[in-house]
Design a protein around this motif. Structure first.
Motif, PDB file in Angstrom:
ATOM      1  N   VAL A  51     -26.751  23.630  67.513  1.00  0.00           N
ATOM      2  CA  VAL A  51     -27.954  24.034  66.787  1.00  0.00           C
ATOM      3  C   VAL A  51     -28.712  22.775  66.383  1.00  0.00           C
ATOM      4  O   VAL A  51     -28.153  21.892  65.717  1.00  0.00           O
ATOM      5  CB  VAL A  51     -27.599  24.866  65.531  1.00  0.00           C
ATOM      6  N   CYS A  52     -29.964  22.686  66.794  1.00  0.00           N
ATOM      7  CA  CYS A  52     -30.766  21.494  66.510  1.00  0.00           C
ATOM      8  C   CYS A  52     -31.184  21.444  65.039  1.00  0.00           C
ATOM      9  O   CYS A  52     -31.405  22.480  64.407  1.00  0.00           O
ATOM     10  CB  CYS A  52     -32.004  21.467  67.403  1.00  0.00           C
ATOM     11  N   SER A  53     -31.317  20.259  64.505  1.00  0.00           N
ATOM     12  CA  SER A  53     -31.674  20.058  63.095  1.00  0.00           C
ATOM     13  C   SER A  53     -33.147  20.368  62.867  1.00  0.00           C
ATOM     14  O   SER A  53     -33.935  20.522  63.811  1.00  0.00           O
ATOM     15  CB  SER A  53     -31.376  18.622  62.694  1.00  0.00           C
ATOM     16  N   ASP A  54     -33.523  20.414  61.590  1.00  0.00           N
ATOM     17  CA  ASP A  54     -34.929  20.650  61.244  1.00  0.00           C
ATOM     18  C   ASP A  54     -35.819  19.528  61.762  1.00  0.00           C
ATOM     19  O   ASP A  54     -36.905  19.772  62.287  1.00  0.00           O
ATOM     20  CB  ASP A  54     -35.080  20.774  59.719  1.00  0.00           C
ATOM     21  N   ASP A  55     -35.370  18.286  61.609  1.00  0.00           N
ATOM     22  CA  ASP A  55     -36.192  17.145  62.034  1.00  0.00           C
ATOM     23  C   ASP A  55     -36.527  17.217  63.516  1.00  0.00           C
ATOM     24  O   ASP A  55     -37.694  17.062  63.915  1.00  0.00           O
ATOM     25  CB  ASP A  55     -35.468  15.825  61.732  1.00  0.00           C
ATOM     26  N   PHE A 102     -40.292  18.506  68.042  1.00  0.00           N
ATOM     27  CA  PHE A 102     -40.500  18.898  69.434  1.00  0.00           C
ATOM     28  C   PHE A 102     -40.976  20.342  69.635  1.00  0.00           C
ATOM     29  O   PHE A 102     -41.528  20.663  70.683  1.00  0.00           O
ATOM     30  CB  PHE A 102     -39.206  18.702  70.229  1.00  0.00           C
ATOM     31  N   LYS A 103     -40.760  21.200  68.646  1.00  0.00           N
ATOM     32  CA  LYS A 103     -41.113  22.604  68.859  1.00  0.00           C
ATOM     33  C   LYS A 103     -42.048  23.159  67.798  1.00  0.00           C
ATOM     34  O   LYS A 103     -42.976  23.898  68.114  1.00  0.00           O
ATOM     35  CB  LYS A 103     -39.848  23.464  68.923  1.00  0.00           C
ATOM     36  N   GLY A 104     -41.804  22.844  66.541  1.00  0.00           N
ATOM     37  CA  GLY A 104     -42.660  23.363  65.476  1.00  0.00           C
ATOM     38  C   GLY A 104     -41.851  23.796  64.265  1.00  0.00           C
ATOM     39  O   GLY A 104     -40.624  23.695  64.247  1.00  0.00           O
TER      40      GLY A 104
END
Length: 342
Positions: A112-116, A121-123
């Motif tokens: 799971v990617c972090s908020d940063d 990269f996505k929004g």
């Protein structure tokens, strides 16, 4: 640094197998101690940093054919799936179910990617990273959750987590300056495709909320949220509250109308029943009267005017004195009155 085994690197630079020690004949005999798939659902899936794979046996990457045969028997096939998983929904769950069931004995790691990274990269996301991590931990198909997963998979990351295959839908995912962030995984033969679930996505859910914004704003105001919490202006707050009052009045009127209809229906049913019973009893009375006094009745042969007049007088008195329906004047009472005349 780990030492690559024979024929260890593919054309993409992704190692085919790793070991933490130089290769030797005795290494083949080391038992695999990789974590096994979860057998119970009484607890959430662990985080990777809580249960890292410390297996000392060399990790030789499997081919898809080998994995589908359930080999090797002494360790599970380690499948990796990653994503943002914002507003975790059934489409996410179905993708993870597919990843989990690709092979007979799979251990599913979910990154799971972090908020940063996601915001870069996505929004912006609705749920923060901690909420998204927890959502994944409570999915039944997940064996392990990797926090702060990389946006692009590197050989070092694949080696660290001893990943055999990467599962994702087959649509090219262009991001971070790449036409497809999974291109090098596909070229290395480590990619296994899953199918997207049509009609459900995080973007679709957000679109529904934005489209019906007024409805949800009014709903939450009614449930006790403040205008400040909903970022609603003073004017809009008053408008929404007025609309809620109007809706309440409409609901009350609707309830009154429904109750009135119910009452009218009940009265009509009872009226029909009463009329039907009256008609039945009236017919019964007329039939009994004719049986006694008709041309073919029991008393039809009496020609004495005095007797007939007396009978008629008694019957009239009986009917006029009875305040109930004619049905109460039954055959036996009529006989008693006639006997008085004889």
């Amino acid at each position: 640094m780990p030492v690559l085994t024979t024929d260890a690197e593919s054309e993409t630079g992704i190692p085919k197998s790793f070991s933490n020690e130089p290769p030797s004949e005795t290494m083949e005999e080391i038992e695999h101690t990789c974590p096994q798939p979860r057998l119970t659902l009484t607890a959430p899936a662990p985080f990777a940093d809580e249960t890292s794979c410390h297996c000392q046996a060399p990790h030789e990457r499997l081919t898809i054919a080998q994995a589908r045969l359930g080999t090797p028997v002494d360790r599970p096939v380690r499948v990796y799936a990653d994503g943002i998983f914002d507003l975790f929904h059934s489409g996410h769950a179905r993708a993870l179910m597919q990843a989990k069931t690709l092979f007979p004995n799979s251990y599913l790691l979910v990154g799971v990617c972090s908020d940063d990274l996601t915001h870069k990269f996505k929004g912006f996301t609705v749920m923060n990273e901690a909420e998204r991590y927890e959502a994944l931990r409570h999915c039944r198909y997940v064996d392990e959750v990797i926090r702060d997963a990389p946006w692009t998979l590197t050989p070092e990351f694949l080696e660290k987590h001893k990943i055999d295959f990467v599962a994702h839908d087959d649509i090219p995912y262009s991001s971070a300056g790449s036409d497809d962030v999974y291109k090098h995984i596909k070229e290395a033969g480590m990619f296994v495709p899953t199918q997207r679930t049509e009609g459900i996505s995080t973007s679709d859910i957000i679109t529904r909320i934005v489209r019906d914004y007024d409805v949800y704003a009014r709903r939450n105001l009614q449930r006790g949220y403040t205008a400040k919490e909903l970022n609603v202006s003073f004017i809009n707050e008053k408008k929404y509250r007025f609309q809620n009052q109007v809706d309440k009045m409409k609901e009350k009127v609707k309830n009154v109308e429904e109750r009135s209809k119910e009452f009218v229906n009940r009265v009509e049913e009872k009226s029909h029943d009463l009329i039907q019973k009256w008609e039945e009893k009236s017919r019964e009375f007329i039939g009994n009267f004719l049986e006694l006094f008709g041309p073919d009745g029991a008393w039809g042969h009496h020609s004495n005017p005095k007797v007939m007049g007396c009978c008629q007088s008694n019957c009239k008195n009986l009917i006029s004195s009875n305040k109930e329906a004619p049905a109460v004047v039954n055959k036996n009472i009529l006989k008693q009155r006639v006997e008085l005349c004889i």
